[in-house]
Design a protein around this motif. Structure first.
Motif, PDB file in Angstrom:
ATOM      1  N   ALA A   1      31.012  42.679  37.170  1.00  0.00           N
ATOM      2  CA  ALA A   1      31.921  43.788  37.433  1.00  0.00           C
ATOM      3  C   ALA A   1      32.465  43.730  38.855  1.00  0.00           C
ATOM      4  O   ALA A   1      33.539  44.217  39.122  1.00  0.00           O
ATOM      5  N   SER A   2      31.727  43.155  39.780  1.00  0.00           N
ATOM      6  CA  SER A   2      32.194  43.080  41.165  1.00  0.00           C
ATOM      7  C   SER A   2      32.178  41.627  41.619  1.00  0.00           C
ATOM      8  O   SER A   2      31.502  40.780  41.061  1.00  0.00           O
ATOM      9  N   ALA A   3      32.962  41.387  42.646  1.00  0.00           N
ATOM     10  CA  ALA A   3      33.047  40.028  43.181  1.00  0.00           C
ATOM     11  C   ALA A   3      31.711  39.638  43.814  1.00  0.00           C
ATOM     12  O   ALA A   3      30.969  40.487  44.300  1.00  0.00           O
ATOM     13  N   PRO A   4      31.408  38.362  43.803  1.00  0.00           N
ATOM     14  CA  PRO A   4      30.147  37.922  44.408  1.00  0.00           C
ATOM     15  C   PRO A   4      30.176  38.099  45.925  1.00  0.00           C
ATOM     16  O   PRO A   4      31.248  38.141  46.536  1.00  0.00           O
ATOM     17  N   THR A   5      28.995  38.203  46.498  1.00  0.00           N
ATOM     18  CA  THR A   5      28.889  38.297  47.951  1.00  0.00           C
ATOM     19  C   THR A   5      29.229  36.951  48.573  1.00  0.00           C
ATOM     20  O   THR A   5      29.335  35.932  47.870  1.00  0.00           O
ATOM     21  N   ALA A   6      29.369  36.947  49.885  1.00  0.00           N
ATOM     22  CA  ALA A   6      29.661  35.700  50.596  1.00  0.00           C
ATOM     23  C   ALA A   6      28.541  34.682  50.379  1.00  0.00           C
ATOM     24  O   ALA A   6      28.804  33.482  50.239  1.00  0.00           O
ATOM     25  N   GLU A   7      27.301  35.159  50.327  1.00  0.00           N
ATOM     26  CA  GLU A   7      26.169  34.258  50.109  1.00  0.00           C
ATOM     27  C   GLU A   7      26.206  33.676  48.698  1.00  0.00           C
ATOM     28  O   GLU A   7      25.902  32.493  48.496  1.00  0.00           O
ATOM     29  N   GLU A   8      26.542  34.513  47.701  1.00  0.00           N
ATOM     30  CA  GLU A   8      26.634  34.030  46.325  1.00  0.00           C
ATOM     31  C   GLU A   8      27.766  33.005  46.177  1.00  0.00           C
ATOM     32  O   GLU A   8      27.620  32.010  45.481  1.00  0.00           O
ATOM     33  N   ARG A   9      28.892  33.259  46.846  1.00  0.00           N
ATOM     34  CA  ARG A   9      30.000  32.308  46.794  1.00  0.00           C
ATOM     35  C   ARG A   9      29.618  30.994  47.483  1.00  0.00           C
ATOM     36  O   ARG A   9      29.920  29.919  46.990  1.00  0.00           O
TER      37      ARG A   9
ATOM     38  N   GLN B   1      44.036  23.933  34.986  1.00  0.00           N
ATOM     39  CA  GLN B   1      43.547  22.987  33.995  1.00  0.00           C
ATOM     40  C   GLN B   1      42.552  22.036  34.662  1.00  0.00           C
ATOM     41  O   GLN B   1      42.735  21.661  35.819  1.00  0.00           O
ATOM     42  N   GLY B   2      41.552  21.643  33.879  1.00  0.00           N
ATOM     43  CA  GLY B   2      40.553  20.700  34.364  1.00  0.00           C
ATOM     44  C   GLY B   2      40.467  19.508  33.431  1.00  0.00           C
ATOM     45  O   GLY B   2      39.969  19.640  32.318  1.00  0.00           O
ATOM     46  N   GLY B   3      40.949  18.369  33.884  1.00  0.00           N
ATOM     47  CA  GLY B   3      40.986  17.184  33.040  1.00  0.00           C
ATOM     48  C   GLY B   3      39.814  16.251  33.208  1.00  0.00           C
ATOM     49  O   GLY B   3      39.714  15.248  32.510  1.00  0.00           O
ATOM     50  N   THR B   4      38.904  16.575  34.138  1.00  0.00           N
ATOM     51  CA  THR B   4      37.737  15.707  34.345  1.00  0.00           C
ATOM     52  C   THR B   4      36.462  16.484  34.021  1.00  0.00           C
ATOM     53  O   THR B   4      36.441  17.715  34.053  1.00  0.00           O
ATOM     54  N   ARG B   5      35.416  15.754  33.759  1.00  0.00           N
ATOM     55  CA  ARG B   5      34.119  16.365  33.449  1.00  0.00           C
ATOM     56  C   ARG B   5      33.633  17.211  34.634  1.00  0.00           C
ATOM     57  O   ARG B   5      33.093  18.306  34.455  1.00  0.00           O
ATOM     58  N   GLU B   6      33.840  16.722  35.857  1.00  0.00           N
ATOM     59  CA  GLU B   6      33.388  17.440  37.050  1.00  0.00           C
ATOM     60  C   GLU B   6      34.132  18.766  37.222  1.00  0.00           C
ATOM     61  O   GLU B   6      33.519  19.789  37.557  1.00  0.00           O
ATOM     62  N   LEU B   7      35.436  18.750  36.983  1.00  0.00           N
ATOM     63  CA  LEU B   7      36.203  19.999  37.076  1.00  0.00           C
ATOM     64  C   LEU B   7      35.778  20.987  36.001  1.00  0.00           C
ATOM     65  O   LEU B   7      35.628  22.185  36.268  1.00  0.00           O
ATOM     66  N   ARG B   8      35.576  20.500  34.792  1.00  0.00           N
ATOM     67  CA  ARG B   8      35.145  21.393  33.708  1.00  0.00           C
ATOM     68  C   ARG B   8      33.792  22.019  34.028  1.00  0.00           C
ATOM     69  O   ARG B   8      33.583  23.216  33.801  1.00  0.00           O
ATOM     70  N   ALA B   9      32.866  21.240  34.562  1.00  0.00           N
ATOM     71  CA  ALA B   9      31.550  21.777  34.927  1.00  0.00           C
ATOM     72  C   ALA B   9      31.692  22.820  36.038  1.00  0.00           C
ATOM     73  O   ALA B   9      31.037  23.872  35.998  1.00  0.00           O
ATOM     74  N   ALA B  10      32.570  22.565  36.995  1.00  0.00           N
ATOM     75  CA  ALA B  10      32.807  23.529  38.074  1.00  0.00           C
ATOM     76  C   ALA B  10      33.442  24.801  37.524  1.00  0.00           C
ATOM     77  O   ALA B  10      33.080  25.911  37.939  1.00  0.00           O
ATOM     78  N   PHE B  11      34.356  24.668  36.573  1.00  0.00           N
ATOM     79  CA  PHE B  11      34.991  25.840  35.962  1.00  0.00           C
ATOM     80  C   PHE B  11      33.952  26.737  35.300  1.00  0.00           C
ATOM     81  O   PHE B  11      34.006  27.961  35.417  1.00  0.00           O
ATOM     82  N   VAL B  12      33.008  26.137  34.587  1.00  0.00           N
ATOM     83  CA  VAL B  12      31.957  26.913  33.920  1.00  0.00           C
ATOM     84  C   VAL B  12      31.123  27.665  34.959  1.00  0.00           C
ATOM     85  O   VAL B  12      30.815  28.849  34.792  1.00  0.00           O
ATOM     86  N   LYS B  13      30.776  26.997  36.054  1.00  0.00           N
ATOM     87  CA  LYS B  13      29.970  27.641  37.113  1.00  0.00           C
ATOM     88  C   LYS B  13      30.741  28.788  37.764  1.00  0.00           C
ATOM     89  O   LYS B  13      30.165  29.851  38.022  1.00  0.00           O
ATOM     90  N   ILE B  14      32.027  28.584  38.010  1.00  0.00           N
ATOM     91  CA  ILE B  14      32.854  29.639  38.616  1.00  0.00           C
ATOM     92  C   ILE B  14      32.929  30.835  37.692  1.00  0.00           C
ATOM     93  O   ILE B  14      32.773  31.988  38.118  1.00  0.00           O
ATOM     94  N   ALA B  15      33.140  30.588  36.408  1.00  0.00           N
ATOM     95  CA  ALA B  15      33.234  31.684  35.439  1.00  0.00           C
ATOM     96  C   ALA B  15      31.924  32.473  35.359  1.00  0.00           C
ATOM     97  O   ALA B  15      31.936  33.698  35.188  1.00  0.00           O
ATOM     98  N   ARG B  16      30.801  31.800  35.485  1.00  0.00           N
ATOM     99  CA  ARG B  16      29.510  32.500  35.425  1.00  0.00           C
ATOM    100  C   ARG B  16      29.327  33.434  36.623  1.00  0.00           C
ATOM    101  O   ARG B  16      28.783  34.521  36.492  1.00  0.00           O
ATOM    102  N   VAL B  17      29.759  32.977  37.789  1.00  0.00           N
ATOM    103  CA  VAL B  17      29.589  33.775  39.006  1.00  0.00           C
ATOM    104  C   VAL B  17      30.575  34.943  39.042  1.00  0.00           C
ATOM    105  O   VAL B  17      30.241  36.033  39.478  1.00  0.00           O
TER     106      VAL B  17
END
Length: 153
Positions: free
Chosen positions: A5-13, A136-152
């Motif tokens: 519901a709220s943006a992550p803190t600076a430490e979480e980011r 858009q994420g065309g590489t495996r590394e970008l897709r993995a980063a997208f998933v992590k960003i969405a979780r946070v």
């Protein structure tokens, strides 16, 4: 995936950026097979248009031929940008080169959703200004980063 519901803190980011890995993380915005497929489709359309024009030059009318040429040019424009587009994640935020550059600073990210579509794995960023920005994420590394960003977020 749930969105906080709220943006992550600076430490979480900061923890998120460490988890993503060494930054900047850059890669093709579109998967190789999609970029190749777009050029193959464009080539088939071009060959079809030329063979139709050669086979029946008298049947060609100026306006439909002009419209077909404009559509082909538009497809060529999109295919070129799909070929050259790069997505980058760094300490400042996310960027993607496109015909108009897409850029969002971490401070502007309100929510993020990972959308795994067939042709493109996307990260939809909802900013505080209310407009969504799609990366858009065309590489495996970008897709993995997208998933992590969405979780946070």
């Amino acid at each position: 995936m749930s969105v906080n519901a709220s943006a992550p803190t600076a430490e979480e980011r900061a923890a998120l950026l460490r988890d993503i890995g060494p930054l900047p993380l850059s890669g093709q915005a579109w998967p190789d097979w999609v970029r190749i497929l777009s050029w193959v489709i464009l080539a088939v359309l071009g060959v079809q248009a030329v063979t139709s024009a050669i086979g029946a030059p008298d049947a060609l009318e100026a306006l439909p031929a002009l419209l077909a040429g404009l559509c082909f040019a538009a497809l060529l424009f999109v295919a070129w940008h799909m070929q050259t587009s790069i997505t980058t994640i760094d300490e400042r935020g996310l960027r993607q080169s496109w015909y108009r550059r897409r850029e969002v600073a971490w401070e502007d990210v309100r929510q993020a959703r990972f959308v795994p579509m067939l042709f493109s794995k996307r990260l939809v960023i909802f900013t505080y200004s209310g407009r969504p920005v799609i990366f858009q994420g065309g590489t495996r590394e970008l897709r993995a980063a997208f998933v992590k960003i969405a979780r946070v977020y």
